[in-house]
Design a protein around this motif. Structure first.
Motif, PDB file in Angstrom:
ATOM      1  N   MET A  30       0.843  -1.197   0.000  1.00 30.05           N
ATOM      2  CA  MET A  30       0.000   0.000   0.000  1.00 30.05           C
ATOM      3  C   MET A  30       0.876   1.244   0.000  1.00 30.05           C
ATOM      4  SD  MET A  30      -3.015  -0.875   2.745  1.00 30.05           S
ATOM      5  CE  MET A  30      -3.993   0.557   2.291  1.00 30.05           C
ATOM      6  N   CYS A  31       0.346   2.275  -0.600  1.00 32.58           N
ATOM      7  CA  CYS A  31       0.965   3.592  -0.585  1.00 32.58           C
ATOM      8  C   CYS A  31       0.700   4.241   0.777  1.00 32.58           C
ATOM      9  CB  CYS A  31       0.353   4.438  -1.699  1.00 32.58           C
ATOM     10  SG  CYS A  31       0.963   6.129  -1.736  1.00 32.58           S
ATOM     11  N   ALA A  32       1.644   5.061   1.219  1.00 35.13           N
ATOM     12  CA  ALA A  32       1.486   5.742   2.503  1.00 35.13           C
ATOM     13  C   ALA A  32       0.191   6.550   2.551  1.00 35.13           C
ATOM     14  CB  ALA A  32       2.688   6.636   2.774  1.00 35.13           C
ATOM     15  N   CYS A  33      -0.144   7.193   1.452  1.00 36.87           N
ATOM     16  CA  CYS A  33      -1.357   8.016   1.440  1.00 36.87           C
ATOM     17  C   CYS A  33      -2.609   7.174   1.645  1.00 36.87           C
ATOM     18  CB  CYS A  33      -1.445   8.827   0.152  1.00 36.87           C
ATOM     19  SG  CYS A  33      -1.459   7.832  -1.350  1.00 36.87           S
ATOM     20  N   ASP A  34      -2.611   5.948   1.123  1.00 36.34           N
ATOM     21  CA  ASP A  34      -3.767   5.063   1.312  1.00 36.34           C
ATOM     22  C   ASP A  34      -3.850   4.557   2.751  1.00 36.34           C
ATOM     23  OD1 ASP A  34      -4.591   5.350  -1.323  1.00 36.34           O
ATOM     24  OD2 ASP A  34      -3.358   3.660  -2.004  1.00 36.34           O
ATOM     25  N   ILE A  35      -2.707   4.297   3.353  1.00 35.16           N
ATOM     26  CA  ILE A  35      -2.693   3.868   4.759  1.00 35.16           C
ATOM     27  C   ILE A  35      -3.202   5.000   5.634  1.00 35.16           C
ATOM     28  CG2 ILE A  35      -1.214   3.177   6.686  1.00 35.16           C
ATOM     29  CD1 ILE A  35       0.655   1.873   4.572  1.00 35.16           C
ATOM     30  N   LEU A  36      -2.735   6.204   5.354  1.00 32.16           N
ATOM     31  CA  LEU A  36      -3.058   7.367   6.174  1.00 32.16           C
ATOM     32  C   LEU A  36      -4.558   7.655   6.234  1.00 32.16           C
ATOM     33  CD1 LEU A  36      -1.628   9.442   7.897  1.00 32.16           C
ATOM     34  CD2 LEU A  36      -1.411  10.904   5.882  1.00 32.16           C
ATOM     35  N   GLU A  37      -5.292   7.296   5.179  1.00 28.80           N
ATOM     36  CA  GLU A  37      -6.739   7.525   5.147  1.00 28.80           C
ATOM     37  C   GLU A  37      -7.478   6.802   6.274  1.00 28.80           C
ATOM     38  OE1 GLU A  37      -8.300   6.435   1.364  1.00 28.80           O
ATOM     39  OE2 GLU A  37      -7.135   7.951   0.280  1.00 28.80           O
ATOM     40  N   HIS A  38      -6.861   5.769   6.831  1.00 26.55           N
ATOM     41  CA  HIS A  38      -7.514   4.943   7.850  1.00 26.55           C
ATOM     42  C   HIS A  38      -7.179   5.364   9.277  1.00 26.55           C
ATOM     43  CE1 HIS A  38      -8.965   2.066   4.853  1.00 26.55           C
ATOM     44  NE2 HIS A  38      -7.833   2.344   4.237  1.00 26.55           N
ATOM     45  N   PHE A  39      -6.462   6.480   9.409  1.00 29.11           N
ATOM     46  CA  PHE A  39      -6.039   6.928  10.733  1.00 29.11           C
ATOM     47  C   PHE A  39      -6.344   8.405  10.913  1.00 29.11           C
ATOM     48  CE2 PHE A  39      -3.364   3.268   9.820  1.00 29.11           C
ATOM     49  CZ  PHE A  39      -3.486   2.537  10.994  1.00 29.11           C
ATOM     50  N   ASP A  40      -6.407   8.784  12.165  1.00 33.58           N
ATOM     51  CA  ASP A  40      -6.639  10.180  12.511  1.00 33.58           C
ATOM     52  C   ASP A  40      -5.350  10.774  13.072  1.00 33.58           C
ATOM     53  OD1 ASP A  40      -7.964  12.570  12.909  1.00 33.58           O
ATOM     54  OD2 ASP A  40      -8.704  11.995  14.889  1.00 33.58           O
ATOM     55  N   PHE A  41      -4.270  10.666  12.285  1.00 34.90           N
ATOM     56  CA  PHE A  41      -3.019  11.305  12.655  1.00 34.90           C
ATOM     57  C   PHE A  41      -2.318  11.789  11.402  1.00 34.90           C
ATOM     58  CE2 PHE A  41      -1.975   6.634  13.309  1.00 34.90           C
ATOM     59  CZ  PHE A  41      -1.267   6.440  12.138  1.00 34.90           C
ATOM     60  N   THR A  42      -1.226  12.509  11.588  1.00 34.13           N
ATOM     61  CA  THR A  42      -0.548  13.174  10.470  1.00 34.13           C
ATOM     62  C   THR A  42       0.421  12.229   9.766  1.00 34.13           C
ATOM     63  OG1 THR A  42       1.247  13.926  11.882  1.00 34.13           O
ATOM     64  CG2 THR A  42      -0.682  15.395  11.682  1.00 34.13           C
ATOM     65  N   GLN A  43       0.896  12.684   8.611  1.00 28.45           N
ATOM     66  CA  GLN A  43       1.863  11.903   7.841  1.00 28.45           C
ATOM     67  C   GLN A  43       3.157  11.666   8.617  1.00 28.45           C
ATOM     68  OE1 GLN A  43       4.932  12.905   6.241  1.00 28.45           O
ATOM     69  NE2 GLN A  43       5.135  10.802   5.513  1.00 28.45           N
ATOM     70  N   PRO A  44       3.684  12.650   9.361  1.00 23.61           N
ATOM     71  CA  PRO A  44       4.887  12.363  10.141  1.00 23.61           C
ATOM     72  C   PRO A  44       4.674  11.270  11.200  1.00 23.61           C
ATOM     73  CG  PRO A  44       4.639  14.728   9.884  1.00 23.61           C
ATOM     74  CD  PRO A  44       3.375  14.084   9.364  1.00 23.61           C
ATOM     75  N   THR A  45       3.489  11.211  11.773  1.00 19.42           N
ATOM     76  CA  THR A  45       3.193  10.161  12.745  1.00 19.42           C
ATOM     77  C   THR A  45       3.149   8.803  12.054  1.00 19.42           C
ATOM     78  OG1 THR A  45       1.981  11.716  14.127  1.00 19.42           O
ATOM     79  CG2 THR A  45       1.536   9.377  14.497  1.00 19.42           C
ATOM     80  N   LEU A  46       2.565   8.763  10.864  1.00 23.51           N
ATOM     81  CA  LEU A  46       2.567   7.519  10.094  1.00 23.51           C
ATOM     82  C   LEU A  46       3.996   7.107   9.785  1.00 23.51           C
ATOM     83  CD1 LEU A  46       1.186   5.229   8.537  1.00 23.51           C
ATOM     84  CD2 LEU A  46       1.141   6.750   6.548  1.00 23.51           C
ATOM     85  N   SER A  47       4.817   8.041   9.394  1.00 33.30           N
ATOM     86  CA  SER A  47       6.223   7.743   9.095  1.00 33.30           C
ATOM     87  C   SER A  47       6.924   7.148  10.306  1.00 33.30           C
ATOM     88  CB  SER A  47       6.958   8.998   8.639  1.00 33.30           C
ATOM     89  OG  SER A  47       6.469   9.420   7.387  1.00 33.30           O
ATOM     90  N   HIS A  48       6.639   7.675  11.465  1.00 36.74           N
ATOM     91  CA  HIS A  48       7.231   7.148  12.700  1.00 36.74           C
ATOM     92  C   HIS A  48       6.827   5.688  12.899  1.00 36.74           C
ATOM     93  CE1 HIS A  48       8.308   6.694  16.913  1.00 36.74           C
ATOM     94  NE2 HIS A  48       7.056   6.342  17.149  1.00 36.74           N
ATOM     95  N   HIS A  49       5.536   5.400  12.772  1.00 34.35           N
ATOM     96  CA  HIS A  49       5.052   4.029  12.963  1.00 34.35           C
ATOM     97  C   HIS A  49       5.646   3.083  11.920  1.00 34.35           C
ATOM     98  CE1 HIS A  49       2.353   4.782  16.265  1.00 34.35           C
ATOM     99  NE2 HIS A  49       1.727   5.735  15.595  1.00 34.35           N
ATOM    100  N   ILE A  50       5.649   3.517  10.671  1.00 34.57           N
ATOM    101  CA  ILE A  50       6.210   2.691   9.594  1.00 34.57           C
ATOM    102  C   ILE A  50       7.698   2.454   9.832  1.00 34.57           C
ATOM    103  CG2 ILE A  50       6.800   2.662   7.135  1.00 34.57           C
ATOM    104  CD1 ILE A  50       3.903   2.031   7.459  1.00 34.57           C
ATOM    105  N   ASN A  51       8.404   3.488  10.246  1.00 31.61           N
ATOM    106  CA  ASN A  51       9.843   3.378  10.485  1.00 31.61           C
ATOM    107  C   ASN A  51      10.144   2.317  11.548  1.00 31.61           C
ATOM    108  OD1 ASN A  51      12.576   4.093  10.094  1.00 31.61           O
ATOM    109  ND2 ASN A  51      12.493   5.412  11.895  1.00 31.61           N
ATOM    110  N   LEU A  52       9.356   2.271  12.605  1.00 31.99           N
ATOM    111  CA  LEU A  52       9.554   1.251  13.640  1.00 31.99           C
ATOM    112  C   LEU A  52       9.320  -0.155  13.084  1.00 31.99           C
ATOM    113  CD1 LEU A  52       7.923   3.002  16.715  1.00 31.99           C
ATOM    114  CD2 LEU A  52      10.347   2.522  16.370  1.00 31.99           C
ATOM    115  N   LEU A  53       8.308  -0.295  12.236  1.00 34.27           N
ATOM    116  CA  LEU A  53       8.031  -1.600  11.632  1.00 34.27           C
ATOM    117  C   LEU A  53       9.138  -2.004  10.657  1.00 34.27           C
ATOM    118  CD1 LEU A  53       4.195  -1.139  11.049  1.00 34.27           C
ATOM    119  CD2 LEU A  53       5.277  -2.703  12.694  1.00 34.27           C
ATOM    120  N   VAL A  54       9.682  -1.022   9.940  1.00 34.97           N
ATOM    121  CA  VAL A  54      10.787  -1.290   9.012  1.00 34.97           C
ATOM    122  C   VAL A  54      12.036  -1.693   9.799  1.00 34.97           C
ATOM    123  CG1 VAL A  54      12.364  -0.231   7.335  1.00 34.97           C
ATOM    124  CG2 VAL A  54       9.897   0.140   7.136  1.00 34.97           C
ATOM    125  N   LYS A  55      12.360  -0.953  10.860  1.00 31.60           N
ATOM    126  CA  LYS A  55      13.538  -1.271  11.679  1.00 31.60           C
ATOM    127  C   LYS A  55      13.427  -2.635  12.337  1.00 31.60           C
ATOM    128  CE  LYS A  55      15.258   3.336  12.708  1.00 31.60           C
ATOM    129  NZ  LYS A  55      15.510   4.341  13.755  1.00 31.60           N
TER     130      LYS A  55
END
Length: 117
Positions: A30-55
């Motif tokens: 999925m694209c980040a923008c599509d994931i973000l549609e399902h949450f009530d937080f900002t793109q930087p917060t999504l990046s933080h969550h994704i970064n932890l999953l990637v690490k």
């Protein structure tokens, strides 16, 4: 089992938002923008969550133009599932065997010292 890596993965999955991201990615990349549609937080917060999953090694990322696509590393999840099952298994290779042997030896030694009634 690599306990350090296992704990890193467990910690990454300890947040319900990240678990939801993993659930969404289980359907495919999925694209980040599509994931973000399902949450009530900002793109930087999504990046933080994704970064932890990637690490943690659970999610892979691929850049295509200006878009980032995320996908599950299915092999990493299979290993995590197997390690989780192994934690609860009582097998001859279990880490408990040396501990159990020492406990049995200690009990037998104590019983040997007690007078027979």
């Amino acid at each position: 089992m690599d306990y350090e890596n296992y704990a890193k993965i467990a910690k990454a999955l300890a947040d319900p938002k990240r678990v939801k991201i993993v659930d969404m990615l289980s359907c495919g990349a999925m694209c980040a923008c599509d994931i973000l549609e399902h949450f009530d937080f900002t793109q930087p917060t999504l990046s933080h969550h994704i970064n932890l999953l990637v690490k943690a090694g659970l999610v892979t990322t691929e850049k295509s133009g200006t878009w980032h696509y995320y996908d599950l590393d299915k092999a990493a999840f299979e290993k995590f599932k197997a390690d989780t099952a192994g934690l609860m298994a009582d097998t001859p290779a279990c880490i408990c065997e040396p501990v159990r042997s020492k406990a049995v030896c200690a009990t037998e030694a104590k019983e040997a010292k007690e007078p027979i009634k």
